[in-house]
Design an enzyme around this catalytic site. Structure first.
Site, short mmCIF file in Angstrom:
data_model
loop_
_atom_site.label_atom_id
_atom_site.label_comp_id
_atom_site.label_asym_id
_atom_site.label_seq_id
_atom_site.Cartn_x
_atom_site.Cartn_y
_atom_site.Cartn_z
N GLU A 170 -3.08 -9.08 -1.53
CA GLU A 170 -3.11 -10.29 -2.37
C GLU A 170 -3.02 -9.93 -3.86
OE1 GLU A 170 -6.16 -13.08 -1.14
OE2 GLU A 170 -5.58 -12.85 0.95
C1 LIG Z 1 -3.94 -4.78 5.99
C2 LIG Z 1 -2.83 -5.43 5.22
C3 LIG Z 1 -2.67 -6.80 5.29
C4 LIG Z 1 -1.61 -7.41 4.62
N1 LIG Z 1 -1.37 -8.75 4.81
C5 LIG Z 1 -0.23 -9.30 4.31
C6 LIG Z 1 0.15 -10.64 4.66
O1 LIG Z 1 -0.54 -11.33 5.40
N2 LIG Z 1 1.32 -11.11 4.16
C7 LIG Z 1 2.13 -10.38 3.34
O2 LIG Z 1 3.18 -10.87 2.93
N3 LIG Z 1 1.78 -9.11 2.98
C8 LIG Z 1 0.64 -8.56 3.46
N4 LIG Z 1 0.30 -7.26 3.14
C9 LIG Z 1 1.09 -6.55 2.16
C10 LIG Z 1 0.36 -6.37 0.83
O3 LIG Z 1 0.30 -7.60 0.17
C11 LIG Z 1 1.10 -5.28 0.05
O4 LIG Z 1 0.69 -4.06 0.61
C12 LIG Z 1 0.82 -5.34 -1.43
O5 LIG Z 1 1.44 -6.45 -2.00
C13 LIG Z 1 1.35 -4.10 -2.15
O6 LIG Z 1 2.67 -3.83 -1.79
P1 LIG Z 1 3.07 -2.37 -1.29
O7 LIG Z 1 2.07 -1.90 -0.33
O8 LIG Z 1 4.48 -2.38 -0.88
O9 LIG Z 1 2.89 -1.47 -2.58
P2 LIG Z 1 3.98 -1.21 -3.81
O10 LIG Z 1 4.38 -2.51 -4.33
O11 LIG Z 1 5.00 -0.29 -3.25
O12 LIG Z 1 3.03 -0.47 -4.80
C14 LIG Z 1 2.59 0.88 -4.61
C15 LIG Z 1 1.69 1.25 -5.78
O13 LIG Z 1 2.41 1.12 -7.01
C16 LIG Z 1 1.75 0.23 -7.90
N5 LIG Z 1 2.75 -0.54 -8.63
C17 LIG Z 1 3.81 -1.22 -8.12
N6 LIG Z 1 4.49 -1.81 -9.10
C18 LIG Z 1 3.87 -1.52 -10.26
C19 LIG Z 1 4.09 -1.84 -11.64
N7 LIG Z 1 5.10 -2.62 -12.03
N8 LIG Z 1 3.24 -1.35 -12.55
C20 LIG Z 1 2.18 -0.61 -12.19
N9 LIG Z 1 1.91 -0.27 -10.93
C21 LIG Z 1 2.74 -0.72 -9.97
C22 LIG Z 1 0.91 -0.66 -6.99
O14 LIG Z 1 -0.19 -1.20 -7.69
C23 LIG Z 1 0.49 0.32 -5.91
O15 LIG Z 1 -0.60 1.06 -6.36
C24 LIG Z 1 -0.75 -6.64 3.81
C25 LIG Z 1 -0.94 -5.25 3.72
C26 LIG Z 1 -1.94 -4.64 4.43
C27 LIG Z 1 -2.05 -3.15 4.39
#
Ligand SMILES: Cc1cc2nc3c(=O)[nH]c(=O)nc-3n(C[C@H](O)[C@H](O)[C@H](O)COP(=O)(O)OP(=O)(O)OC[C@H]3O[C@@H](n4cnc5c(N)ncnc54)[C@H](O)[C@@H]3O)c2cc1C
Length: 622
Positions: free
Chosen positions: A430
């Site tokens: 979130e």
């Molecule tokens: C248990 C679980 C439940 C979930 N439930 C849902 C759900 O119901 N629906 C849904 O749609 N998604 C869901 N998700 C997805 C979740 O919302 C994402 O994991 C989250 O938005 C982060 O995306 P990502 O993991 O791809 O990380 P990325 O976006 O790849 O980020 C990786 C790292 O880089 C950092 N980062 C990225 N961009 C920037 C920037 N511009 N500046 C600084 N730092 C940055 C992030 O903070 C993070 O530390 C879920 C994930 C998990 C693990």
């Protein structure tokens, strides 16, 4: 993997920013305490008196909470859920019968019609007891179909879907994809109009969709054909209500995680799923905005759930640090342990104040809560992690031992390690903490951005820029000096106890100081400020701490007015504010004097492999 040139990276970053900016809620219809705080205006009137639940609403909440508590204790064993990876089907059925999947759905659509405050209180109870169960409920109705449907659905859509959730239907929210996390601009799932636009063919994959494997219905974000606006092609992301029974919807995989073993979370595939046009939520092209607005209120539940966990920790620490004796006395008497306990108690009090106030603000509909909710999520999830870590430390070896193992040895089965595993995800989902800070920073800067950026835009005619510059100069000529004149911090007519007065004065003065520093940062870095993430982080950290202090003082005044002889809340508020001041001053200290640029260079060299020698002596992860 495709190698990206510098130009390509810049182009993609620009596109991502454009899509995010397009989806931003730009209007401020209602005042926001936090937005004003960043402008150096302390609107105590928005949080004083502390927005309370009405007695009637509290009674309704209390009655329901008692039922839920009884049900949870009788039907769900959180450690068993952790071990088996399943919440018993009869428990889910029972929760649905109680109305737990229709908590915020208005009564006219068959729901329970609870206020946001009661909803938060329920999620605090459930989340503190069994985080997996809390996630089932929250993913379903904080971000799943009910929330965007209540906000943006047509009357017909509401009548069709909302009553189903009272009967036990479960929903999910599908935004994330394998290549799309924080940055939705690269979304690959498509919805192509067919049959003259009466239907859309949905194709793509959605990752980590909580409740996805068990949901009957879900809200899915997909790309619809781009539109040309003012000669420029604009990406369109649209939200659809998708039924699990629609041919082509497939659950490819149920994901497993370090914690939250009882949640149902999966990789979903959509192959030529035919979705009728009437299943579009809100409007074509409004899908990303819908997701962001949904999350604004949806985010209020996580602070409630993690506060439940923090309270559980506090209870364990109180009992354990009294009974465990080492080095001649209870461990709670040793200063190093005692200091941790004090910080835990004070922080838990601030966390609860924060989630209750944002929920009450959401109920009142008189203030804009997008920044307050983001701060509550950021503050509470990070604070909860520190509290859990502290609890494990105070429990010593037992903190690291599983509940089952403790129980088998005849000890209290307090599975703090499970809580730690369950809680780790909260600073990621979130909106990650980093993205939350960038979101808050963008909104904090909004008023300056609107006034200053158009002046710097070379595409605007010189005359227009001159007029804008004169206008801005006029505004800042009075605004900036006013940031050096402090009020006395204490709202007029309010009777403030001596212990709280200095803290409220500090909030007032520091809001002015923060506004000045923010303006200075903007003047120094101009459009480049967006890239100075560490500077923005510190600014947001200060703003968040000031918000937490203000709210905590406000709630304390309210509690004192009801029970003047009980000073316990004041002690907690006093300690929380003292400790916050220390944190705030450290952030100010390194606002402009820091190692950010050097650290950035070292990070880039690390990424290029300059220090690979340091990775020698291990079996390399490949
Ligand atoms: C248990 C679980 C439940 C979930 N439930 C849902 C759900 O119901 N629906 C849904 O749609 N998604 C869901 N998700 C997805 C979740 O919302 C994402 O994991 C989250 O938005 C982060 O995306 P990502 O993991 O791809 O990380 P990325 O976006 O790849 O980020 C990786 C790292 O880089 C950092 N980062 C990225 N961009 C920037 C920037 N511009 N500046 C600084 N730092 C940055 C992030 O903070 C993070 O530390 C879920 C994930 C998990 C693990």
């Amino acid at each position: 993997m495709q190698t990206l040139t510098k130009e390509k990276v810049n182009e993609e970053a620009l596109k991502a920013l454009e899509v995010a900016e397009e989806a931003r809620e730009k209007e401020w219809v209602y005042p926001s305490f936090v937005a004003e705080l960043f402008q150096g205006r302390l609107r105590w009137d928005l949080i004083l008196p502390f927005p309370e639940q009405s007695e009637e609403d509290r009674r309704i909440g209390d009655e329901f909470l008692a039922k839920v508590e009884k049900f949870l204790k009788a039907n769900i064993d959180p450690d068993e859920v952790d071990r088996t990876g399943e919440i018993p089907p009869h428990a889910i059925k029972g929760l649905a019968e109680l109305g737990c999947f229709a908590l915020k759905i208005p009564k006219e659509y068959g729901g329970m019609g609870f206020s946001q405050v009661n909803y938060n209180r329920i999620l605090q109870l459930v989340g503190g007891y069994c985080a997996s169960t809390g996630v089932w409920l929250s993913a379903h109705q904080s971000i799943g179909v009910p929330q965007p449907l209540i906000l943006f659905g047509t009357e017909e859509q509401k009548r069709k879907y909302l009553p189903r959730f009272r009967k036990g239907d479960i929903s999910a929210f599908a935004l994330t994809e394998p290549d799309v996390g924080s940055d939705p601009a690269k979304m690959k799932t498509t919805a192509a109009p067919i049959e003259g636009g009466s239907y859309y063919l949905l194709n793509g994959e959605k990752l980590w969709c909580t409740n996805g494997p068990v949901a009957n219905v879900m809200v899915v974000m997909a790309q619809t054909p781009p539109k040309v606006v003012k000669g420029k092609e604009k990406k369109q992301i649209t939200a659809f209500i998708v039924e699990k029974t629609m041919p082509g919807v497939e659950v490819v995989h149920r994901c497993q995680f370090m914690g939250l073993h009882g949640i149902q979370n999966g990789l979903l595939r959509f192959k030529n799923v035919k979705v009728p046009r009437e299943n579009i939520l809100w409007k074509e092209g409004y899908g990303l905005k819908l997701a962001l607005v949904t999350l604004n209120t949806g985010r209020l539940t996580m602070p409630a759930g993690v506060t439940g966990g923090a309270k559980w920790c506090l209870s364990i620490v109180r009992q354990w640090a009294n009974e465990r004796e080492q080095w001649g006395g209870p461990i709670g008497k040793h200063e190093a342990v005692a200091t941790k306990i004090a910080a835990m108690a004070a922080t838990t009090y601030a966390m609860e104040s924060m989630h209750l106030v944002t929920a009450a603000m959401a109920d009142s509909k008189k203030t804009d809560i997008r920044l307050e909710a983001a701060m509550a999520k950021l503050f509470c999830t990070e604070a909860s992690w520190r509290i859990i870590d502290g609890t494990i430390q105070i429990r010593g070896g037992r903190g690291y031992e599983t509940a089952a193992s403790l129980k088998a040895r005849g000890e209290k089965p307090w599975g703090v390690e499970r809580l730690m595993r369950d809680a780790r995800i909260n600073t990621i989902i979130e909106g990650t903490s980093q993205i939350m800070r960038l979101f808050i920073a963008r909104e904090a800067l909004d008023s300056h951005v609107q006034k200053i950026f158009p002046i710097l835009d070379p595409k605007k005619p010189l005359f227009t820029r001159l007029v804008l510059a004169l206008k801005a100069a006029g505004y800042y000529a009075t605004w900036y000096p006013s940031q050096w004149i402090h009020g006395n911090g204490v709202p007029k007519g309010a009777s403030i106890p001596a212990a709280l007065k200095p803290h409220m004065n500090y909030v007032d003065q520091t809001a002015h100081r923060l506004a000045r520093e923010l303006f200075l940062a903007m003047a120094i870095h101009q459009q480049g400020l967006e890239k100075r993430q560490q500077l923005l982080t510190r600014i947001v950290n200060i703003g968040t701490a000031l918000f937490a202090m203000a709210i905590t003082c406000s709630r304390t005044l309210s509690l004192l007015s009801k029970n003047p002889s009980d000073s316990s809340a004041m002690e907690l508020a006093d300690l929380f504010c003292r400790q916050s001041k220390g944190r705030i001053e450290r952030q100010f200290h390194s606002l402009f004097k820091n190692d950010d640029r050097f650290a950035y260079r070292v990070a880039q060299e690390t990424l290029k492999g300059k220090y690979r020698w340091l990775e020698k002596g291990i079996i390399e992860p490949l």
